[in-house]
Structure formats: structure tokens, C-alpha cells
Scaffold this motif. Structure first.
Motif, PDB file in Angstrom:
ATOM      1  N   LEU A 108      42.120  18.352 -14.433  1.00 37.55           N
ATOM      2  CA  LEU A 108      40.691  18.088 -14.353  1.00 37.55           C
ATOM      3  C   LEU A 108      39.941  19.381 -14.041  1.00 37.55           C
ATOM      4  O   LEU A 108      39.990  19.868 -12.915  1.00 37.55           O
ATOM      5  N   PRO A 109      39.253  19.972 -15.029  1.00 37.76           N
ATOM      6  CA  PRO A 109      38.396  21.123 -14.762  1.00 37.76           C
ATOM      7  C   PRO A 109      36.953  20.644 -14.595  1.00 37.76           C
ATOM      8  O   PRO A 109      36.478  19.823 -15.373  1.00 37.76           O
ATOM      9  N   THR A 110      36.262  21.144 -13.586  1.00 39.75           N
ATOM     10  CA  THR A 110      34.871  20.739 -13.356  1.00 39.75           C
ATOM     11  C   THR A 110      34.212  21.795 -12.471  1.00 39.75           C
ATOM     12  O   THR A 110      34.708  22.927 -12.378  1.00 39.75           O
ATOM     13  N   THR A 111      33.121  21.437 -11.810  1.00 40.33           N
ATOM     14  CA  THR A 111      32.455  22.336 -10.873  1.00 40.33           C
ATOM     15  C   THR A 111      32.171  21.589  -9.580  1.00 40.33           C
ATOM     16  O   THR A 111      32.137  20.360  -9.561  1.00 40.33           O
ATOM     17  N   ILE A 112      31.952  22.373  -8.512  1.00 45.38           N
ATOM     18  CA  ILE A 112      31.635  21.805  -7.213  1.00 45.38           C
ATOM     19  C   ILE A 112      30.398  22.533  -6.674  1.00 45.38           C
ATOM     20  O   ILE A 112      30.212  23.721  -6.947  1.00 45.38           O
ATOM     21  N   ARG A 113      29.564  21.809  -5.948  1.00 45.60           N
ATOM     22  CA  ARG A 113      28.341  22.409  -5.392  1.00 45.60           C
ATOM     23  C   ARG A 113      28.691  23.386  -4.276  1.00 45.60           C
ATOM     24  O   ARG A 113      29.611  23.157  -3.500  1.00 45.60           O
ATOM     25  N   VAL A 114      27.917  24.488  -4.229  1.00 47.67           N
ATOM     26  CA  VAL A 114      28.155  25.537  -3.247  1.00 47.67           C
ATOM     27  C   VAL A 114      26.891  25.772  -2.424  1.00 47.67           C
ATOM     28  O   VAL A 114      25.808  25.960  -2.971  1.00 47.67           O
ATOM     29  N   LYS A 115      27.066  25.758  -1.118  1.00 44.34           N
ATOM     30  CA  LYS A 115      25.963  26.038  -0.197  1.00 44.34           C
ATOM     31  C   LYS A 115      25.967  27.531   0.118  1.00 44.34           C
ATOM     32  O   LYS A 115      27.018  28.103   0.436  1.00 44.34           O
ATOM     33  N   ASN A 116      24.788  28.165   0.001  1.00 43.52           N
ATOM     34  CA  ASN A 116      24.618  29.591   0.289  1.00 43.52           C
ATOM     35  C   ASN A 116      25.461  30.488  -0.610  1.00 43.52           C
ATOM     36  O   ASN A 116      25.851  31.584  -0.197  1.00 43.52           O
ATOM     37  N   GLY A 117      25.739  30.034  -1.821  1.00 37.45           N
ATOM     38  CA  GLY A 117      26.519  30.838  -2.753  1.00 37.45           C
ATOM     39  C   GLY A 117      25.638  31.641  -3.693  1.00 37.45           C
ATOM     40  O   GLY A 117      24.461  31.335  -3.880  1.00 37.45           O
ATOM     41  N   ALA A 118      26.211  32.672  -4.305  1.00 35.05           N
ATOM     42  CA  ALA A 118      25.496  33.470  -5.301  1.00 35.05           C
ATOM     43  C   ALA A 118      25.078  32.586  -6.479  1.00 35.05           C
ATOM     44  O   ALA A 118      24.075  32.845  -7.132  1.00 35.05           O
ATOM     45  N   LEU A 119      25.845  31.554  -6.727  1.00 40.50           N
ATOM     46  CA  LEU A 119      25.519  30.539  -7.733  1.00 40.50           C
ATOM     47  C   LEU A 119      25.578  29.171  -7.070  1.00 40.50           C
ATOM     48  O   LEU A 119      26.234  28.995  -6.045  1.00 40.50           O
TER      49      LEU A 119
ATOM     50  N   MET B 111      36.075  12.636 -10.112  1.00 37.47           N
ATOM     51  CA  MET B 111      34.789  13.283 -10.386  1.00 37.47           C
ATOM     52  C   MET B 111      33.725  12.817  -9.396  1.00 37.47           C
ATOM     53  O   MET B 111      32.885  13.612  -8.958  1.00 37.47           O
ATOM     54  N   GLU B 112      33.770  11.554  -9.040  1.00 37.36           N
ATOM     55  CA  GLU B 112      32.826  11.003  -8.065  1.00 37.36           C
ATOM     56  C   GLU B 112      32.994  11.700  -6.707  1.00 37.36           C
ATOM     57  O   GLU B 112      32.009  12.089  -6.067  1.00 37.36           O
ATOM     58  N   ILE B 113      34.224  11.873  -6.268  1.00 41.70           N
ATOM     59  CA  ILE B 113      34.515  12.535  -4.994  1.00 41.70           C
ATOM     60  C   ILE B 113      34.068  13.999  -5.039  1.00 41.70           C
ATOM     61  O   ILE B 113      33.403  14.484  -4.119  1.00 41.70           O
ATOM     62  N   ILE B 114      34.414  14.698  -6.104  1.00 40.66           N
ATOM     63  CA  ILE B 114      34.043  16.109  -6.241  1.00 40.66           C
ATOM     64  C   ILE B 114      32.520  16.249  -6.308  1.00 40.66           C
ATOM     65  O   ILE B 114      31.944  17.168  -5.718  1.00 40.66           O
ATOM     66  N   GLY B 115      31.857  15.328  -7.000  1.00 42.07           N
ATOM     67  CA  GLY B 115      30.399  15.369  -7.136  1.00 42.07           C
ATOM     68  C   GLY B 115      29.659  15.204  -5.816  1.00 42.07           C
ATOM     69  O   GLY B 115      28.524  15.661  -5.673  1.00 42.07           O
ATOM     70  N   LYS B 116      30.278  14.560  -4.847  1.00 40.25           N
ATOM     71  CA  LYS B 116      29.652  14.353  -3.535  1.00 40.25           C
ATOM     72  C   LYS B 116      29.945  15.496  -2.561  1.00 40.25           C
ATOM     73  O   LYS B 116      29.349  15.561  -1.496  1.00 40.25           O
ATOM     74  N   LYS B 117      30.864  16.365  -2.919  1.00 39.54           N
ATOM     75  CA  LYS B 117      31.312  17.435  -2.019  1.00 39.54           C
ATOM     76  C   LYS B 117      30.461  18.686  -2.205  1.00 39.54           C
ATOM     77  O   LYS B 117      30.060  19.028  -3.305  1.00 39.54           O
ATOM     78  N   GLU B 118      30.162  19.369  -1.090  1.00 37.29           N
ATOM     79  CA  GLU B 118      29.507  20.671  -1.127  1.00 37.29           C
ATOM     80  C   GLU B 118      30.310  21.593  -0.219  1.00 37.29           C
ATOM     81  O   GLU B 118      30.667  21.218   0.901  1.00 37.29           O
ATOM     82  N   VAL B 119      30.624  22.782  -0.706  1.00 44.04           N
ATOM     83  CA  VAL B 119      31.422  23.737   0.060  1.00 44.04           C
ATOM     84  C   VAL B 119      30.575  24.962   0.396  1.00 44.04           C
ATOM     85  O   VAL B 119      29.603  25.266  -0.286  1.00 44.04           O
ATOM     86  N   GLU B 120      30.952  25.638   1.444  1.00 42.93           N
ATOM     87  CA  GLU B 120      30.219  26.801   1.939  1.00 42.93           C
ATOM     88  C   GLU B 120      30.793  28.090   1.351  1.00 42.93           C
ATOM     89  O   GLU B 120      32.013  28.284   1.338  1.00 42.93           O
ATOM     90  N   ALA B 121      29.902  28.975   0.857  1.00 38.23           N
ATOM     91  CA  ALA B 121      30.322  30.295   0.390  1.00 38.23           C
ATOM     92  C   ALA B 121      30.568  31.180   1.612  1.00 38.23           C
ATOM     93  O   ALA B 121      29.997  30.924   2.673  1.00 38.23           O
ATOM     94  N   PRO B 122      31.422  32.169   1.539  1.00 40.88           N
ATOM     95  CA  PRO B 122      32.123  32.655   0.359  1.00 40.88           C
ATOM     96  C   PRO B 122      33.389  31.849   0.060  1.00 40.88           C
ATOM     97  O   PRO B 122      33.996  31.262   0.952  1.00 40.88           O
ATOM     98  N   ILE B 123      33.762  31.857  -1.217  1.00 40.44           N
ATOM     99  CA  ILE B 123      34.954  31.156  -1.693  1.00 40.44           C
ATOM    100  C   ILE B 123      35.787  32.164  -2.479  1.00 40.44           C
ATOM    101  O   ILE B 123      35.240  32.966  -3.241  1.00 40.44           O
ATOM    102  N   LYS B 124      37.078  32.122  -2.288  1.00 43.42           N
ATOM    103  CA  LYS B 124      37.994  32.976  -3.041  1.00 43.42           C
ATOM    104  C   LYS B 124      38.719  32.143  -4.095  1.00 43.42           C
ATOM    105  O   LYS B 124      39.041  30.976  -3.849  1.00 43.42           O
ATOM    106  N   MET B 125      38.976  32.740  -5.242  1.00 41.06           N
ATOM    107  CA  MET B 125      39.726  32.051  -6.279  1.00 41.06           C
ATOM    108  C   MET B 125      41.054  31.576  -5.687  1.00 41.06           C
ATOM    109  O   MET B 125      41.734  32.331  -4.993  1.00 41.06           O
ATOM    110  N   GLY B 126      41.379  30.309  -5.918  1.00 43.62           N
ATOM    111  CA  GLY B 126      42.611  29.729  -5.392  1.00 43.62           C
ATOM    112  C   GLY B 126      42.430  28.980  -4.082  1.00 43.62           C
ATOM    113  O   GLY B 126      43.338  28.269  -3.662  1.00 43.62           O
TER     114      GLY B 126
END
Length: 123
Positions: free
Chosen positions: A53-64, A84-99
């Protein structure tokens, strides 16, 4: 009732057209695969299909505002919409590292949701 389904195999680069005859979860015949992986792929696709499952997640205080993510392994196709429903409700804090693991063991599948790129903080 016996059903027939034709699949394009993605187990190797050949992309064989594989025809499967089946009744319920019972495979009767598989034709068209040029390699053994084609048979395994066709069986799994009929009995218990799975996908990365490839998708996107919301980021708080991120460059994007969004960070691309994916599952670390395939999950059952029938769990995609709930994931997708679970991921859509989640917001993570920047900075984030690949992996970075952003959600562990989504829906008890053993698959984690991981970032597929770095996401620095907003400047």
C-alpha cells in the motif's frame, strides 16, 4: 460453479497472461505461466490477494504537508480501505527520516507504515 479469470502475472518481468479456472477457493487449473512464480502468483491472487500500500500521510510542521509512505510488506486486499482510513486520520510531526516507522503493525497484518522520503521541518 467453475469460473475462469485471466491475470497478468507480475511475479517476474515477462508479464505472462495466466488463465486460472477455479471454484470458490479451489484452483482447478492454471495455464499460461512461463515460470513457477506465475503459478504461485495466480494461486495467491485467486485465494488471498495482497498488495503493498503506497500512499501519503499528513505532516505537522513539515516542509511539505504530506509525506509519502508505504507498507513494509503486502497486506490483504480486503484490508486496504480500512488501512487507508487509519492512515488518513494520522498526522505525524516533522522531521521524518526515510524508513521511520510511522504506524506499527497496521490492522494486525505485521506490516508497518514507513516513510519513503525524508521530511525536514518547515523553515
Amino acid at each position: 460453479m467453475i469460473e475462469t479469470k485471466t491475470l497478468t502475472c507480475v511475479a517476474c518481468p515477462k508479464g505472462c497472461e495466466v488463465t486460472v479456472e477455479y471454484e470458490g477457493d479451489e484452483i482447478i487449473d492454471i495455464k499460461g505461466n512461463a515460470c513457477p512464480q506465475g503459478q504461485s502468483y495466480a494461486e495467491e491472487e485467486i485465494v488471498a490477494p495482497t498488495r503493498i500500500l503506497p500512499t501519503t500521510i499528513r505532516v505537522k510542521n513539515g516542509a511539505l504537508a504530506l509525506c509519502p509512505v508505504k507498507t513494509t510488506k503486502q497486506i490483504p486486499l480486503e484490508k486496504m480501505f480500512k488501512a487507508m482510513e487509519i492512515i488518513g486520520k494520522k498526522e505525524v510531526e516533522a522531521p521524518i527520516k526515510m524508513g521511520d516507522v510511522l504506524i506499527e503493525d497496521i490492522l494486525g497484518t505485521g506490516a508497518n507504515i514507513v516513510a519513503t522520503r525524508d521530511m525536514p521541518e518547515k523553515l
